[in-house]
Scaffold this motif. Structure first.
Motif, mmCIF file in Angstrom:
data_model
loop_
_atom_site.group_PDB
_atom_site.id
_atom_site.type_symbol
_atom_site.label_atom_id
_atom_site.label_comp_id
_atom_site.label_asym_id
_atom_site.label_seq_id
_atom_site.Cartn_x
_atom_site.Cartn_y
_atom_site.Cartn_z
ATOM 1 N N MET A 52 14.056 -3.990 2.931
ATOM 2 C CA MET A 52 13.786 -3.899 4.371
ATOM 3 C C MET A 52 13.263 -5.235 4.908
ATOM 4 S SD MET A 52 11.198 -1.291 6.351
ATOM 5 C CE MET A 52 12.073 0.116 5.681
ATOM 6 N N LEU A 53 12.459 -5.927 4.095
ATOM 7 C CA LEU A 53 11.880 -7.189 4.548
ATOM 8 C C LEU A 53 12.916 -8.298 4.617
ATOM 9 C CD1 LEU A 53 9.341 -8.909 5.228
ATOM 10 C CD2 LEU A 53 9.135 -9.353 2.775
ATOM 11 N N SER A 54 13.779 -8.393 3.573
ATOM 12 C CA SER A 54 14.670 -9.548 3.454
ATOM 13 C C SER A 54 16.115 -9.265 3.829
ATOM 14 C CB SER A 54 14.642 -10.062 2.020
ATOM 15 O OG SER A 54 15.227 -9.111 1.161
ATOM 16 N N GLY A 55 16.512 -7.984 3.751
ATOM 17 C CA GLY A 55 17.914 -7.663 3.976
ATOM 18 C C GLY A 55 18.764 -7.811 2.729
ATOM 19 N N TYR A 56 18.204 -8.417 1.673
ATOM 20 C CA TYR A 56 18.934 -8.566 0.419
ATOM 21 C C TYR A 56 18.721 -7.321 -0.453
ATOM 22 C CZ TYR A 56 19.459 -13.566 1.490
ATOM 23 O OH TYR A 56 19.783 -14.743 2.065
ATOM 24 N N PRO A 57 19.744 -6.937 -1.248
ATOM 25 C CA PRO A 57 19.559 -5.807 -2.168
ATOM 26 C C PRO A 57 18.562 -6.183 -3.257
ATOM 27 C CG PRO A 57 21.659 -6.885 -2.586
ATOM 28 C CD PRO A 57 21.112 -7.512 -1.334
ATOM 29 N N PHE A 117 17.112 -10.046 -6.440
ATOM 30 C CA PHE A 117 15.894 -10.677 -6.940
ATOM 31 C C PHE A 117 15.715 -10.452 -8.438
ATOM 32 C CE2 PHE A 117 14.377 -11.700 -2.779
ATOM 33 C CZ PHE A 117 14.910 -10.720 -1.959
ATOM 34 N N LYS A 118 16.263 -9.318 -8.959
ATOM 35 C CA LYS A 118 16.057 -8.989 -10.374
ATOM 36 C C LYS A 118 16.970 -9.783 -11.299
ATOM 37 C CE LYS A 118 14.314 -4.267 -9.886
ATOM 38 N NZ LYS A 118 14.533 -2.856 -10.227
ATOM 39 N N HIS A 119 18.198 -10.030 -10.852
ATOM 40 C CA HIS A 119 19.202 -10.574 -11.764
ATOM 41 C C HIS A 119 19.485 -12.061 -11.559
ATOM 42 C CE1 HIS A 119 19.706 -6.533 -12.954
ATOM 43 N NE2 HIS A 119 20.349 -6.138 -11.868
ATOM 44 N N VAL A 173 9.957 -5.616 -8.541
ATOM 45 C CA VAL A 173 9.769 -5.789 -7.112
ATOM 46 C C VAL A 173 10.009 -4.436 -6.456
ATOM 47 C CG1 VAL A 173 12.169 -6.483 -6.709
ATOM 48 C CG2 VAL A 173 10.421 -7.122 -5.056
ATOM 49 N N SER A 174 9.150 -4.057 -5.503
ATOM 50 C CA SER A 174 9.256 -2.743 -4.880
ATOM 51 C C SER A 174 10.457 -2.674 -3.953
ATOM 52 C CB SER A 174 7.974 -2.417 -4.122
ATOM 53 O OG SER A 174 7.780 -3.329 -3.063
ATOM 54 N N PRO A 175 10.982 -1.452 -3.729
ATOM 55 C CA PRO A 175 12.184 -1.289 -2.899
ATOM 56 C C PRO A 175 12.035 -1.818 -1.474
ATOM 57 C CG PRO A 175 11.742 0.705 -4.154
ATOM 58 C CD PRO A 175 10.564 -0.183 -4.336
ATOM 59 N N SER A 176 10.787 -1.949 -0.974
ATOM 60 C CA SER A 176 10.579 -2.415 0.412
ATOM 61 C C SER A 176 11.055 -3.849 0.627
ATOM 62 C CB SER A 176 9.105 -2.280 0.787
ATOM 63 O OG SER A 176 8.287 -2.920 -0.181
ATOM 64 N N VAL A 177 11.368 -4.574 -0.470
ATOM 65 C CA VAL A 177 11.871 -5.951 -0.315
ATOM 66 C C VAL A 177 13.213 -5.959 0.406
ATOM 67 C CG1 VAL A 177 13.165 -6.089 -2.478
ATOM 68 C CG2 VAL A 177 12.134 -8.150 -1.530
ATOM 69 N N LEU A 227 5.743 3.655 -3.795
ATOM 70 C CA LEU A 227 6.098 2.246 -3.603
ATOM 71 C C LEU A 227 7.282 2.091 -2.666
ATOM 72 C CD1 LEU A 227 5.623 0.892 -7.228
ATOM 73 C CD2 LEU A 227 4.194 0.386 -5.244
ATOM 74 N N SER A 228 8.239 3.023 -2.746
ATOM 75 C CA SER A 228 9.431 2.916 -1.897
ATOM 76 C C SER A 228 9.097 3.148 -0.440
ATOM 77 C CB SER A 228 10.498 3.905 -2.368
ATOM 78 O OG SER A 228 10.041 5.219 -2.175
ATOM 79 N N GLU A 229 7.990 3.867 -0.156
ATOM 80 C CA GLU A 229 7.626 4.155 1.226
ATOM 81 C C GLU A 229 6.662 3.112 1.804
ATOM 82 O OE1 GLU A 229 8.088 9.005 0.857
ATOM 83 O OE2 GLU A 229 6.129 8.103 1.258
ATOM 84 N N MET A 230 6.175 2.196 0.978
ATOM 85 C CA MET A 230 5.276 1.138 1.475
ATOM 86 C C MET A 230 6.064 0.048 2.177
ATOM 87 S SD MET A 230 2.616 0.669 -1.702
ATOM 88 C CE MET A 230 1.901 -0.773 -0.898
ATOM 89 N N GLU A 231 5.489 -0.495 3.253
ATOM 90 C CA GLU A 231 6.135 -1.618 3.944
ATOM 91 C C GLU A 231 5.872 -2.918 3.198
ATOM 92 O OE1 GLU A 231 6.157 -0.007 8.552
ATOM 93 O OE2 GLU A 231 5.113 -1.847 8.043
ATOM 94 N N GLU A 232 4.692 -3.053 2.623
ATOM 95 C CA GLU A 232 4.401 -4.245 1.843
ATOM 96 C C GLU A 232 5.316 -4.324 0.629
ATOM 97 O OE1 GLU A 232 0.644 -3.219 3.991
ATOM 98 O OE2 GLU A 232 2.150 -2.139 2.848
ATOM 99 N N VAL A 233 5.625 -5.546 0.236
ATOM 100 C CA VAL A 233 6.455 -5.772 -0.942
ATOM 101 C C VAL A 233 5.528 -6.081 -2.113
ATOM 102 C CG1 VAL A 233 8.239 -7.180 -2.003
ATOM 103 C CG2 VAL A 233 8.382 -6.606 0.437
#
Length: 792
Positions: free
Chosen positions: A39-44, A48-50, A33-37, A13-19
């Protein structure tokens, strides 16, 4: 194939570009939410989790209504697929495509909302290219490009030429990333141009297979590429245009990691299967829902039948349980399955294929589903038959050893009795003769006989002490004792013996020594006596020094060192290792020269060990030895002196004249089966009490008859006799006595020296206890004590 472990899933999941995301519904709180979010958003990812609804903040304000409309109709449509813009943390505008669906349970209740977000910003160039085309064509081209480049699989388009050559026309972004090739350096090339003759020919053969099949074909391949050699699963689909196959669409998925996992899992399973095969264990898998069991090959070879080992009814296993264990095993499993336990083990007997029963231990694990329902039980069976045989052998060996030890103890006790009985006659009659009118020479001979008898008695006592220690029957009796008086009186016992050998016996007491301490005075005196006696025995000239001093004190507990040093013969180094061995001395010639059983130091060492200490020594051959030990004792404010604790036994015979007592004229019954002992006791009694009336009984039964005819004033009762022993006779006499407040005194006579003998005698109803060999002084003192007080 089993799903990969969670760590591998996270890596994928961490290597996928899709979120990839999962959220609660309708709250839309992010569950995952997968770690690729990032790269997509720039937010840690924590953004999104908290923070509830944080994802809304990055949706472009002009496109927010698109998302809200899709979400509002989601409950009816159950899924959506939309495109909109987002604004990243660094204020970049990106185009994304989001698609998702509601996840429901079997009852139709919504569990969560799952979806995927894909970055499609690179497709803007395509949109610009077709901006002047009709809306329908634009949309069609856009969607085709999205499908081609938005796929995570590596896709390629091959044109089938008129001459049946194959030319590569397009590859997607995923293909470029996976292989390291680009659109510019692959477009227009044939497989031979790209890969060379051997590999290229193999690829062309796959293309021809797809043309012949006229449908999609799949296969695995491994081709070296700039990005590295990987394993692929490739699907080729022929595309017809105007009735002829013009193109082949290929889709390849990188399964390198999957293959690695499969290989590792296969190796692991093979390794585990081999381990189980060579071990004595067999495993089983019980389906608790269907009540069927799958057994391993090893298990089935031992306990199975000629049928298959898959999906065997549980009733078969139950039929193997030994009838003696069947009921409790069923009850045990029922209790386990109704509890919350996950792991357990139990041991029982189970019938093997050959018909014999084996002791087995089952180790089990219960698995539950997501709702907590028990669905399966897996476990292993270990054959304990050989272990049980070993346990049985060890148990029998232990019982034999205990029986041998008991026999040894009984032998020593019986030997003590048998030796003491003739000693009673030797010492007793010798003492009586010494009171007769004899010449000095005759008396000297008698004194030698008396002293020899006493020495033999001392040896018997040592053997008994060793027997009691060896069997664990010796217990310490802690008494608050005057320590200084105890040590002084013990040393005084040896002053005459030391002086007769011109040896200076010295006692050194530390002024800081506490006076009253809790200890077993009898055993401490025995230890000191053994050490002092040995020191005097093995010292020809010089001195023996006894030293007692405190080492340290903590509260009311004081550590006191006792030591006995001498200037005697010493011990050579080679003999020191066996110094405390039973029945041994440093040198066999010592036994001949000095005598003894070789048990003195053994008994002393064991007694000190009983007191939670150790006997230590320092010795040099020809210069002397020092034996010492340390006891931790409780300090008290008062205690008993030795004169109140011991009856000092005379080593030399008492030759003072026996004074007659004519006042005692009582009727006395002597119960004794040994004629010698009977005559000795009679002579001793009549020597001092000439007016007493003596009656005799040969055993316990005879004593009861005599008692019924006439109640005596006092009874001397031997303990070991034929027909009826003294214990039983005493209990019968006590039952015959009508006046329970006025009982006839019964004095026990025994050659046994164990404390348990005295305790048993008292428990049977006797009043006092005399040990053979009898001392005339003890005999007279005991008789007058009970006759002067009358019946009890």
């Amino acid at each position: 194939m089993q799903p990969p472990p969670p760590s591998l899933e996270m890596q994928i999941l961490s290597e996928m570009e899709e979120v990839v995301f999962s959220a609660s519904f309708p709250e839309l709180e992010i569950i995952y939410v997968s770690p690729s979010v990032e790269m997509l958003s720039g937010y840690p990812i924590e953004f999104f989790k908290h923070e509830l609804g944080a994802w809304r903040k990055m949706i472009h304000s002009d496109d927010l209504h698109i998302v809200e409309h899709a979400l509002s109709s989601l409950k009816e449509t159950n899924k959506f697929r939309i495109r909109y813009r987002i604004q990243t943390k660094d204020n970049q505008i990106k185009f994304v495509q989001s698609q998702g669906r509601l996840i429901r349970n079997e009852s139709g209740e919504i569990l969560r909302f799952d979806g995927v977000v894909t970055d499609i910003s690179e497709l803007l160039s395509v949109q610009d290219f077709i901006k002047n085309e009709s809306t329908g064509i634009k949309q069609l081209l856009l969607e085709n490009n999205i499908l081609f480049n938005g796929s995570q699989d590596s896709m390629f388009l091959v044109e089938v030429m008129e001459n049946r050559d194959f030319v590569i026309r397009r590859i997607n972004t995923a293909y470029e990333k996976a292989t390291g090739l680009t659109q510019s350096n692959i477009q227009g090339k044939t497989p031979i141009d790209l890969l060379g003759e051997p590999l290229g020919s193999s690829v062309i053969q796959n293309f021809r297979n797809a043309l012949r099949a006229k449908t999609t074909i799949s296969y695995e391949e491994s081709i070296p590429m700039p990005a590295g050699t990987k394993i692929w699963t490739t699907a080729l689909t022929p595309i017809e245009v105007d009735g002829k196959v013009k193109f082949i669409v290929g889709s390849s998925k990188d399964i390198t990691e999957q293959k690695r996992i499969e290989t590792a899992l296969k190796e692991s399973n093979e390794r585990y299967a081999l381990i189980l095969e060579v071990s004595s264990d067999g495993w089983f898998d019980w389906d608790l829902v269907n009540d069927t069991v799958i057994y391993s090959r090893r298990w089935w070879l031992e306990f199975g039948n000629d049928e298959k080992s898959d999906n065997v009814p549980i009733s078969y296993w139950k039929s193997l349980v030994h009838p003696d264990d069947s009921e409790w095993v069923s009850e045990f499993l029922e209790n386990i399955l109704s509890s919350q336990r996950e792991t357990f083990e139990f041991s029982f007997q189970m019938k093997k294929r050959k018909g014999n029963y084996a002791h087995v231990v089952s180790r089990c694990y219960i698995q539950r589903d997501s709702s907590g329902k028990k669905i399966r039980m897996v476990g292993s069976n270990s054959d304990l038959t050989e272990i049980k045989k070993i346990e049985s052998t060890l148990r029998k060996a232990k019982e034999m050893a205990e029986a041998a030890n008991l026999a040894k103890g009984n032998f020593l006790a019986n030997m003590s009795h048998e030796i003491r009985t003739p000693l009673n006659g030797i010492i007793g009659f010798t003492e009586l003769l010494l009171h007769a009118s004899l010449t000095d020479e005759q008396k000297e001979y008698l004194r030698s006989i008396y002293i020899s008898g006493k020495s033999l008695l001392s040896l018997v006592n040592q053997i008994l002490d060793f027997s009691k220690i060896d069997s664990g029957k010796m217990d310490l009796e802690l008494i608050s004792t005057d320590l200084i008086d105890l040590v002084q009186s013990t040393v005084d016992l040896f002053q005459i013996s030391a002086a007769s050998q011109a040896i200076h016996l010295k006692l050194k007491l530390d002024p800081e020594l506490p006076r009253f301490v809790s200890l077993d005075p009898l055993r401490v005196r025995q230890v000191l006596s053994n050490l002092i006696g040995n020191a005097i025995k093995f010292t020809h000239e010089g001195k023996v020094e006894v030293s007692v001093k405190p080492i340290k004190q903590t509260g009311e507990i004081v550590d006191i060192e006792f030591s006995v040093s001498d200037t005697g013969i010493g011990i050579d180094i080679s003999s020191q290792t066996k110094l405390f061995d039973s029945f041994s001395q440093a040198d066999s010639s010592i036994t001949r020269k000095y005598g003894g059983t070789g048990l003195g130091l053994t008994i002393t060492s064991e007694l000190i060990h009983k007191m939670d200490s150790h006997l230590r020594f320092e010795s040099e051959l020809g210069k002397g030895s020092k034996f010492y030990f340390v006891l931790s004792l409780q300090v008290n404010s008062s205690g008993s002196v030795s004169s109140n604790l011991f009856e000092e036994k005379q080593i030399t015979p008492d030759e003072t004249a026996i004074i007659e007592n004519n006042q005692i004229q009582n009727d006395i019954l002597i119960v004794e089966d040994n004629d010698l002992n009977k005559r000795l006791l009679s002579k001793m009694l009549l020597k001092r009490y000439p007016n007493i009336q003596l009656r005799y009984a040969v055993d316990g039964a005879d004593a009861i008859n005599q008692f019924k005819q006439k109640i005596p004033d006092l009874i001397f009762m031997d303990l070991q006799m034929p027909v009826m022993d003294g214990y039983t006779a005493t209990m019968e006499i006590r039952n015959l006595e009508k006046d329970k407040d006025k009982k006839t005194p019964i004095i026990a006579l025994t050659a046994g020296a164990f404390f348990s003998v005295k305790d048993t005698a008292m428990e049977s109803g006797m009043n006092d206890f005399l040990t053979k060999p009898l001392s005339s002084a003890d005999l007279y003192k005991t008789l007058e004590k009970w006759l002067s007080s009358g019946r009890m």
